[in-house]
Motif scaffolding. Structure first.
Motif, PDB file in Angstrom:
ATOM      1  N   MET A 159       0.841  -1.193   0.000  1.00 33.02           N
ATOM      2  CA  MET A 159       0.000   0.000   0.000  1.00 33.02           C
ATOM      3  C   MET A 159       0.881   1.249   0.000  1.00 33.02           C
ATOM      4  O   MET A 159       1.699   1.427   0.884  1.00 33.02           O
ATOM      5  N   LYS A 160       0.719   2.058  -1.023  1.00 32.91           N
ATOM      6  CA  LYS A 160       1.545   3.262  -1.144  1.00 32.91           C
ATOM      7  C   LYS A 160       0.788   4.519  -0.716  1.00 32.91           C
ATOM      8  O   LYS A 160       1.367   5.493  -0.272  1.00 32.91           O
ATOM      9  N   LYS A 161      -0.539   4.489  -0.899  1.00 33.91           N
ATOM     10  CA  LYS A 161      -1.347   5.658  -0.557  1.00 33.91           C
ATOM     11  C   LYS A 161      -2.451   5.255   0.403  1.00 33.91           C
ATOM     12  O   LYS A 161      -2.955   4.134   0.348  1.00 33.91           O
ATOM     13  N   LEU A 162      -2.801   6.181   1.253  1.00 33.03           N
ATOM     14  CA  LEU A 162      -3.856   5.923   2.229  1.00 33.03           C
ATOM     15  C   LEU A 162      -4.700   7.173   2.369  1.00 33.03           C
ATOM     16  O   LEU A 162      -4.189   8.254   2.660  1.00 33.03           O
ATOM     17  N   MET A 163      -5.997   7.019   2.142  1.00 33.34           N
ATOM     18  CA  MET A 163      -6.924   8.129   2.318  1.00 33.34           C
ATOM     19  C   MET A 163      -7.383   8.156   3.776  1.00 33.34           C
ATOM     20  O   MET A 163      -7.840   7.144   4.311  1.00 33.34           O
ATOM     21  N   VAL A 164      -7.223   9.297   4.436  1.00 29.59           N
ATOM     22  CA  VAL A 164      -7.688   9.441   5.815  1.00 29.59           C
ATOM     23  C   VAL A 164      -9.057  10.105   5.778  1.00 29.59           C
ATOM     24  O   VAL A 164      -9.212  11.192   5.220  1.00 29.59           O
ATOM     25  N   ALA A 165     -10.025   9.431   6.345  1.00 29.23           N
ATOM     26  CA  ALA A 165     -11.417   9.875   6.256  1.00 29.23           C
ATOM     27  C   ALA A 165     -11.734  10.969   7.270  1.00 29.23           C
ATOM     28  O   ALA A 165     -12.459  10.753   8.235  1.00 29.23           O
ATOM     29  N   THR A 166     -11.175  12.150   7.033  1.00 29.79           N
ATOM     30  CA  THR A 166     -11.460  13.281   7.912  1.00 29.79           C
ATOM     31  C   THR A 166     -11.256  14.594   7.172  1.00 29.79           C
ATOM     32  O   THR A 166     -10.512  14.648   6.193  1.00 29.79           O
ATOM     33  N   THR A 167     -11.921  15.636   7.657  1.00 28.19           N
ATOM     34  CA  THR A 167     -11.679  16.997   7.149  1.00 28.19           C
ATOM     35  C   THR A 167     -11.041  17.834   8.252  1.00 28.19           C
ATOM     36  O   THR A 167     -10.962  19.055   8.153  1.00 28.19           O
ATOM     37  N   LEU A 198       2.776   8.294  10.673  1.00 24.34           N
ATOM     38  CA  LEU A 198       2.949   7.268   9.643  1.00 24.34           C
ATOM     39  C   LEU A 198       4.086   7.576   8.669  1.00 24.34           C
ATOM     40  O   LEU A 198       4.346   6.809   7.748  1.00 24.34           O
ATOM     41  N   GLU A 199       4.766   8.699   8.894  1.00 28.34           N
ATOM     42  CA  GLU A 199       5.824   9.151   7.984  1.00 28.34           C
ATOM     43  C   GLU A 199       6.868   8.061   7.705  1.00 28.34           C
ATOM     44  O   GLU A 199       7.297   7.858   6.571  1.00 28.34           O
ATOM     45  N   SER A 200       7.243   7.331   8.733  1.00 31.16           N
ATOM     46  CA  SER A 200       8.308   6.325   8.598  1.00 31.16           C
ATOM     47  C   SER A 200       7.894   5.130   7.731  1.00 31.16           C
ATOM     48  O   SER A 200       8.733   4.351   7.300  1.00 31.16           O
ATOM     49  N   THR A 201       6.592   4.968   7.461  1.00 30.35           N
ATOM     50  CA  THR A 201       6.132   3.818   6.671  1.00 30.35           C
ATOM     51  C   THR A 201       6.280   4.072   5.177  1.00 30.35           C
ATOM     52  O   THR A 201       6.153   3.146   4.376  1.00 30.35           O
ATOM     53  N   GLY A 202       6.542   5.335   4.791  1.00 34.98           N
ATOM     54  CA  GLY A 202       6.671   5.672   3.370  1.00 34.98           C
ATOM     55  C   GLY A 202       5.335   5.771   2.665  1.00 34.98           C
ATOM     56  O   GLY A 202       5.255   5.847   1.435  1.00 34.98           O
ATOM     57  N   LYS A 214       1.975   7.656   1.497  1.00 39.00           N
ATOM     58  CA  LYS A 214       1.506   9.022   1.234  1.00 39.00           C
ATOM     59  C   LYS A 214       0.085   9.145   1.773  1.00 39.00           C
ATOM     60  O   LYS A 214      -0.812   8.403   1.368  1.00 39.00           O
ATOM     61  N   VAL A 215      -0.086  10.064   2.687  1.00 37.79           N
ATOM     62  CA  VAL A 215      -1.392  10.268   3.314  1.00 37.79           C
ATOM     63  C   VAL A 215      -2.145  11.393   2.611  1.00 37.79           C
ATOM     64  O   VAL A 215      -1.627  12.491   2.443  1.00 37.79           O
ATOM     65  N   THR A 216      -3.359  11.089   2.170  1.00 40.58           N
ATOM     66  CA  THR A 216      -4.253  12.126   1.641  1.00 40.58           C
ATOM     67  C   THR A 216      -5.491  12.131   2.540  1.00 40.58           C
ATOM     68  O   THR A 216      -5.645  11.250   3.397  1.00 40.58           O
ATOM     69  N   SER A 217      -6.361  13.107   2.345  1.00 44.11           N
ATOM     70  CA  SER A 217      -7.562  13.167   3.182  1.00 44.11           C
ATOM     71  C   SER A 217      -8.739  13.700   2.385  1.00 44.11           C
ATOM     72  O   SER A 217      -8.587  14.099   1.225  1.00 44.11           O
ATOM     73  N   LEU A 218      -9.881  13.739   3.015  1.00 39.08           N
ATOM     74  CA  LEU A 218     -11.084  14.262   2.367  1.00 39.08           C
ATOM     75  C   LEU A 218     -10.920  15.734   2.001  1.00 39.08           C
ATOM     76  O   LEU A 218     -11.632  16.244   1.139  1.00 39.08           O
ATOM     77  N   LEU A 219      -9.962  16.412   2.638  1.00 38.90           N
ATOM     78  CA  LEU A 219      -9.684  17.816   2.320  1.00 38.90           C
ATOM     79  C   LEU A 219      -9.132  17.961   0.898  1.00 38.90           C
ATOM     80  O   LEU A 219      -9.232  19.023   0.297  1.00 38.90           O
ATOM     81  N   ASP A 220      -8.540  16.873   0.365  1.00 43.12           N
ATOM     82  CA  ASP A 220      -7.932  16.912  -0.968  1.00 43.12           C
ATOM     83  C   ASP A 220      -8.942  16.662  -2.089  1.00 43.12           C
ATOM     84  O   ASP A 220      -8.591  16.749  -3.263  1.00 43.12           O
ATOM     85  N   LEU A 221     -10.164  16.310  -1.733  1.00 43.92           N
ATOM     86  CA  LEU A 221     -11.178  16.006  -2.744  1.00 43.92           C
ATOM     87  C   LEU A 221     -11.980  17.252  -3.121  1.00 43.92           C
ATOM     88  O   LEU A 221     -12.187  18.133  -2.292  1.00 43.92           O
ATOM     89  N   ASP A 222     -12.431  17.294  -4.375  1.00 40.19           N
ATOM     90  CA  ASP A 222     -13.272  18.413  -4.830  1.00 40.19           C
ATOM     91  C   ASP A 222     -14.682  18.273  -4.275  1.00 40.19           C
ATOM     92  O   ASP A 222     -15.337  19.258  -3.943  1.00 40.19           O
ATOM     93  N   GLU A 223     -15.148  17.032  -4.221  1.00 38.18           N
ATOM     94  CA  GLU A 223     -16.514  16.812  -3.728  1.00 38.18           C
ATOM     95  C   GLU A 223     -16.499  16.555  -2.222  1.00 38.18           C
ATOM     96  O   GLU A 223     -15.528  16.041  -1.668  1.00 38.18           O
ATOM     97  N   LYS A 224     -17.591  16.927  -1.592  1.00 36.23           N
ATOM     98  CA  LYS A 224     -17.697  16.732  -0.147  1.00 36.23           C
ATOM     99  C   LYS A 224     -18.335  15.371   0.128  1.00 36.23           C
ATOM    100  O   LYS A 224     -19.357  15.037  -0.441  1.00 36.23           O
TER     101      LYS A 224
END
Length: 198
Positions: free
Chosen positions: A1-9, A21-25, A27-37
């Motif tokens: 797993m290279k990317k993980l979406m975090v379900a929060t705003t 989680l930085e040491s795991t390599g 990439k963390v993204t979140s609901l803040l990165d999405l255009d839709e809510k």
């Protein structure tokens, strides 16, 4: 797993999770990165139920691995409140300040030794391709102060005093908080089981 979406705003929560989680390599993204809510109604009666509900719903919608957490404050003298209602304890649309005020108001007259509390966190990671869920829980014990102290962190941090450190959560540096928080505790446990889904 290279990317993980975090379900929060909640930007504060995203920063904490990304730092831990930085040491795991990963990439963390979140609901803040999405255009839709995307909003998932938290209908569970426990932190675990809410975390799993959010992780599965969003992962199936986006078809990516999702980490969801549900966390909050449990105060013994208030029979475990605010619990799953921590974010909206003072009512919908209220802020951290209003929630803190309500807790302190309800604890008026309760002596410090009887103001024991804990932050609890349930983390659920759902991997849609494998239809796999991992659940871990973490906790951090403390005492509720009589007034807010400190300006770091968010939520109930200013009134959560950690005895072994002699400071509130809001007086800790980001690094200190990330080493002892309920979320850090849960994330450490998650890292130990990471091979199950990565």
């Amino acid at each position: 797993m290279k990317k993980l979406m975090v379900a929060t705003t909640n930007a504060g929560k995203v920063r904490e999770i990304a730092a831990i989680l930085e040491s795991t390599g990963i990439k963390v993204t979140s609901l803040l990165d999405l255009d839709e809510k995307i909003d998932v109604e938290e209908t569970g009666s426990t932190f675990v139920e809410n975390a799993v509900l959010k992780a599965k719903t969003i992962a199936k919608l986006l078809q990516v691995p999702v980490l969801a957490d549900d966390s909050g404050l449990e105060v013994d003298a208030l029979n475990g409140e605010p619990g799953v209602y921590s974010a909206r304890y003072a009512g919908e649309g209220k802020n951290d300040e209003a929630n803190i005020h309500k807790v302190l108001q309800r604890l008026e007259g309760v002596s410090l030794p009887n103001r024991s509390a804990r932050f609890k966190c349930a983390l659920a990671v759902y991997e849609p391709e494998q239809d796999k869920t991992i659940i871990v829980e973490g906790a951090c014990e403390g005492i509720i102060t009589e007034k807010p102290v400190g300006s770091n962190g968010f939520g109930y941090d200013p009134i959560f005093f950690i005895g072994k450190l002699g400071r509130t959560m809001a007086q800790l540096t980001k690094e200190e908080k990330n080493s002892i928080s309920h979320r850090a505790d849960a994330l450490r446990k998650l890292q130990q089981t990471w091979t199950e889904i990565s």
